[in-house]
Design a protein around this motif. Structure first.
Motif, mmCIF file in Angstrom:
data_model
loop_
_atom_site.group_PDB
_atom_site.id
_atom_site.type_symbol
_atom_site.label_atom_id
_atom_site.label_comp_id
_atom_site.label_asym_id
_atom_site.label_seq_id
_atom_site.Cartn_x
_atom_site.Cartn_y
_atom_site.Cartn_z
ATOM 1 N N LYS A 241 -6.143 23.131 -3.982
ATOM 2 C CA LYS A 241 -4.905 23.121 -3.194
ATOM 3 C C LYS A 241 -4.277 21.728 -3.163
ATOM 4 N N ALA A 242 -5.116 20.695 -3.067
ATOM 5 C CA ALA A 242 -4.602 19.326 -2.992
ATOM 6 C C ALA A 242 -3.925 18.914 -4.291
ATOM 7 N N ALA A 243 -4.444 19.385 -5.415
ATOM 8 C CA ALA A 243 -3.855 19.015 -6.705
ATOM 9 C C ALA A 243 -2.404 19.479 -6.806
ATOM 10 N N VAL A 244 -2.100 20.633 -6.208
ATOM 11 C CA VAL A 244 -0.727 21.152 -6.218
ATOM 12 C C VAL A 244 0.197 20.242 -5.409
ATOM 13 N N LEU A 245 -0.384 19.505 -4.456
ATOM 14 C CA LEU A 245 0.399 18.610 -3.605
ATOM 15 C C LEU A 245 0.453 17.187 -4.157
ATOM 16 N N GLY A 246 -0.159 16.955 -5.322
ATOM 17 C CA GLY A 246 -0.176 15.605 -5.878
ATOM 18 C C GLY A 246 -1.225 14.716 -5.252
ATOM 19 N N LEU A 247 -2.266 15.316 -4.652
ATOM 20 C CA LEU A 247 -3.296 14.565 -3.951
ATOM 21 C C LEU A 247 -4.627 14.671 -4.687
ATOM 22 N N LYS B 33 5.525 11.275 -6.818
ATOM 23 C CA LYS B 33 6.699 12.147 -6.981
ATOM 24 C C LYS B 33 6.382 13.577 -6.547
ATOM 25 N N LEU B 34 5.221 14.080 -6.988
ATOM 26 C CA LEU B 34 4.829 15.439 -6.618
ATOM 27 C C LEU B 34 4.546 15.545 -5.128
ATOM 28 N N ALA B 35 3.906 14.512 -4.555
ATOM 29 C CA ALA B 35 3.582 14.532 -3.138
ATOM 30 C C ALA B 35 4.845 14.581 -2.275
ATOM 31 N N VAL B 36 5.892 13.920 -2.731
ATOM 32 C CA VAL B 36 7.151 13.915 -1.980
ATOM 33 C C VAL B 36 7.906 15.223 -2.138
ATOM 34 N N ASP C 122 0.821 -1.221 0.000
ATOM 35 C CA ASP C 122 0.000 0.000 0.000
ATOM 36 C C ASP C 122 0.849 1.263 0.000
ATOM 37 N N ALA C 123 2.068 1.146 -0.532
ATOM 38 C CA ALA C 123 2.950 2.317 -0.625
ATOM 39 C C ALA C 123 3.795 2.188 -1.884
ATOM 40 N N VAL C 124 4.451 3.283 -2.238
ATOM 41 C CA VAL C 124 5.448 3.264 -3.303
ATOM 42 C C VAL C 124 6.698 3.954 -2.771
ATOM 43 N N GLY C 125 7.801 3.722 -3.442
ATOM 44 C CA GLY C 125 9.045 4.374 -3.065
ATOM 45 C C GLY C 125 9.497 5.324 -4.159
ATOM 46 N N VAL C 126 9.740 6.569 -3.795
ATOM 47 C CA VAL C 126 10.235 7.550 -4.758
ATOM 48 C C VAL C 126 11.757 7.533 -4.673
#
Length: 246
Positions: free
Chosen positions: A145-151, A94-97, A24-28
């Protein structure tokens, strides 16, 4: 040879940096500080001397943020305390990180700012009567706002609105007054309808003597069926009148 078998070798830890990406996760993955790829759940190893490898884990399951007990002021200067919630998932790992050190905390602040903005544009009465519209305004603000965070925002809701004590008392009194006025109006309407019905009946009996006599007989029959009747004879022939009536 499989990676798990290689890692069991005695000198494996001297030469390899090992990383595990949980379910349930990915690694950047960053190599020498530059984004390289997004790793699926699993076990990974990198040569220590070849380059500097860094894997930032990012959860991909649906998560929820609760904003509780915060106070906001309406356009007419009434302070409200409310609770809100937002559910979201990471759309772009990638964007979220890279967009923020802690996207969850950033989104939490955005929800606060969104509540302050949408509530500050509403007076108390309009807010209470159009809370769904306020929720939609908050949703639009948070989604942007969330879209800018990759959410990706799945839902936004205002769960509880707590009014100041004096405002609650005032609104309760107003509600009670409205209910009393409505009850009084209904009672007056019923009284008017009853009086109108009686007036119509009286007019009908006055215009039809036969109906009047039948009405008198009905009343006499009800009186007679209720119990024993004592008739007092007087000078003016009350008994004769009753006999004639019957």
């Amino acid at each position: 040879m499989e990676l798990r078998s290689i890692l069991k070798l005695e000198d494996a830890s001297k030469w390899l940096d090992v990383c595990k990406v949980e379910r349930d996760a990915v690694g950047v993955l960053y190599i020498d500080g530059k984004f390289t790829s997004v790793l699926e759940p699993g076990l990974y190893a990198f040569w220590k001397d070849a380059a500097e490898a860094k894997v930032v884990s990012q959860a991909m399951r649906e998560m929820q943020i609760d904003v509780s007990g915060l106070e906001f002021m309406t356009l007419d200067k009434v302070t409200l305390r409310m609770n809100a919630s937002v559910t979201y998932v990471v759309k772009d790992a990638k964007l979220a990180v890279s967009a923020a050190g802690d996207v969850r905390q950033s989104l939490y602040r955005d929800v606060q700012f969104g509540l302050r903005e949408v509530i500050g544009q509403q007076e108390l009465d309009s807010f209470l009567t159009a809370k769904d519209e306020v929720t939609q305004g908050l949703r639009k603000y948070v989604i942007d706002k969330a879209a800018v965070l990759g959410l990706e925002v799945r839902s936004v809701g205002i769960k509880d609105v707590i009014l100041p004590g004096e405002i609650r008392d005032l609104m309760n009194r107003v509600t009670e007054a409205k209910k009393a006025a409505e009850a009084n109006l209904i009672a007056r309407r019923e009284e008017t309808a009853a009086m109108r019905s009686q007036a119509n009946t009286a007019k009908l009996l006055a215009e039809n003597p036969t109906l009047m006599r039948l009405r008198e007989l009905e009343v006499l029959e009800k009186v007679a069926s209720a119990g024993k009747i004592s008739v007092v004879l007087g000078e003016k022939g009350l008994a004769d009148k009753i006999v004639n009536l019957l």
